[in-house]
Write an enzyme that holds these catalytic residues in place. Structure first.
Site, short mmCIF file in Angstrom:
data_model
loop_
_atom_site.label_atom_id
_atom_site.label_comp_id
_atom_site.label_asym_id
_atom_site.label_seq_id
_atom_site.Cartn_x
_atom_site.Cartn_y
_atom_site.Cartn_z
N CYS A 68 3.72 -29.07 -3.31
CA CYS A 68 3.44 -29.74 -2.12
C CYS A 68 4.69 -30.72 -1.70
CB CYS A 68 2.28 -30.40 -2.14
SG CYS A 68 1.94 -31.71 -0.78
N CYS A 318 -0.76 11.93 7.61
CA CYS A 318 -0.94 11.56 8.87
C CYS A 318 0.21 11.61 9.62
CB CYS A 318 -1.74 9.92 9.04
SG CYS A 318 -0.65 8.91 7.97
#
Length: 360
Positions: A68, A318
């Site tokens: 952090c 596909c």
């Protein structure tokens, strides 16, 4: 009992209260932001379900979380040692730099002294911590939809072997709560048009996608949800099988694919996917023609939706479906790959015809 790790519930209460009594006993990692903090961090508190607690900073880094910027957990923990403080400050300034021992020397520090100081504080060397920071950044970049090569370069990896271990974070870690669950295994497969990710259980293949597909993180999460399984890096037999079949395919031999596929999707989607698999190599269909073959002439848009929902690239082809006007239309792996696959299969079909003519 005095030496047992506090439960996660106790640690979460300590996080909410910013209780300094637990400082150094554990760190909190936040799944939604990808950062880890001290329990006394003043930032807004995450929800309980989005937190993971680690006993060491090394554990946070190894899981792909970054420190952090507000509470600076690594600088705070190492501030008593000026060597550690100086190197961590430099790392904060350049987290994506490929640090080496010469860089440590350039800061006026002895590499051996720095190594011992970091081992003492964190259980790993400064260079190991620097590498984990780059890996965490790479995983974050990929999850945001960047291409694999962009994420790799952003993280400073010259080869993809080290990079790919970083994005194991896509799957998360296998916590103790998953011990009784089935674990799917995932591994990377090399192809001439880029790496593919294969996910399988012991019996069948669940996912085969190009690593650059933007929807890949979402597809992985969907797979975890619908199977109730964790995913770890490794291999089950179907991954070995599909790897060999793909090598044969890319070598130009049309032997088909016999790897067993998991039965995901709705009955309608599975029907469409079977129709796609029936399209011969070297030929194409339109969405309308597939709909007609299925005796569903008014379902062209639904056919296109099922086509886009396919998570087994190449095997369920596909890429062999075109727009009504002959355009390539969308392809999750990228239109350039669709064009490459169609041209590859055109040559493959031509070679087969040539062999038949010669045999006559």
């Amino acid at each position: 009992m005095l030496f047992e790790r506090p439960s996660d519930d106790i640690l979460y209460d300590a996080l909410l209260a910013r209780d300094a009594a637990y400082e150094g006993f554990a760190w909190v990692a936040v799944k939604t932001t990808g950062i880890f903090c001290r329990l006394t961090c003043p930032a807004r508190k995450p929800k309980r379900e989005n937190t993971i607690f680690y006993e060491t900073i090394a554990g946070c880094l190894e899981a792909g979380f970054r420190p952090c910027y507000r509470c600076r957990p690594m600088l705070k923990f190492g501030e008593t040692d000026p060597v550690v403080t100086k190197l961590l400050a430099a790392l904060e300034d350049e987290p994506l730099r490929r640090w080496n021992e010469d860089d440590v020397v350039s800061l006026g520090l002895d590499p051996s002294t720095a190594r011992r100081a970091f081992k003492r504080q964190f259980g790993m060397s400064f260079l190991e911590i620097a590498r984990l920071r780059r890996m965490g950044k790479a995983a974050e970049t990929l999850q945001q939809g960047a291409s694999v090569i962009d994420a790799q370069l952003d993280a400073g990896f010259e080869s993809d072997s080290g990079f790919r271990s970083a994005i194991a974070r896509l799957f998360g870690t296998a916590p103790a709560g998953m011990r009784d669950k089935t674990l799917l295994k995932a591994d990377w497969l090399e192809t001439p048009i880029g790496p593919m990710l294969a996910v399988a259980d012991q019996h069948c293949l669940h996912l085969l996608e190009f690593a650059e597909r933007r929807a890949l993180p979402a597809e992985i999460r969907k797979l975890q949800t619908c199977t109730g399984s964790g995913i770890v890096m490794g291999r089950h037999a179907p991954i070995d099988q599909i790897e060999m079949e793909l090598k044969t395919y890319f070598a130009g031999e049309d032997l088909g694919f016999s790897t067993r596929l998991a039965g995901h999707g709705s009955p309608f989607q599975r029907r469409v996917w079977e129709a796609l698999r029936a399209i011969p190599v070297g030929t194409v269909r339109t969405y309308g023609s597939v709909a007609a073959e299925l005796a569903l002439p008014s379902s062209t848009r639904a056919i296109a939706g099922a086509n886009g929902a396919n998570q087994i690239a190449i095997v369920i082809p596909c890429h062999r479906v075109m727009g009504a006007d002959g355009s390539l239309t969308g392809y999750g792996g990228g239109l350039w790959r669709k064009r490459w696959l169609l041209e590859h299969e055109r040559r493959m079909a031509g070679n087969v015809m040539g062999d038949l003519v010669r045999q006559r």
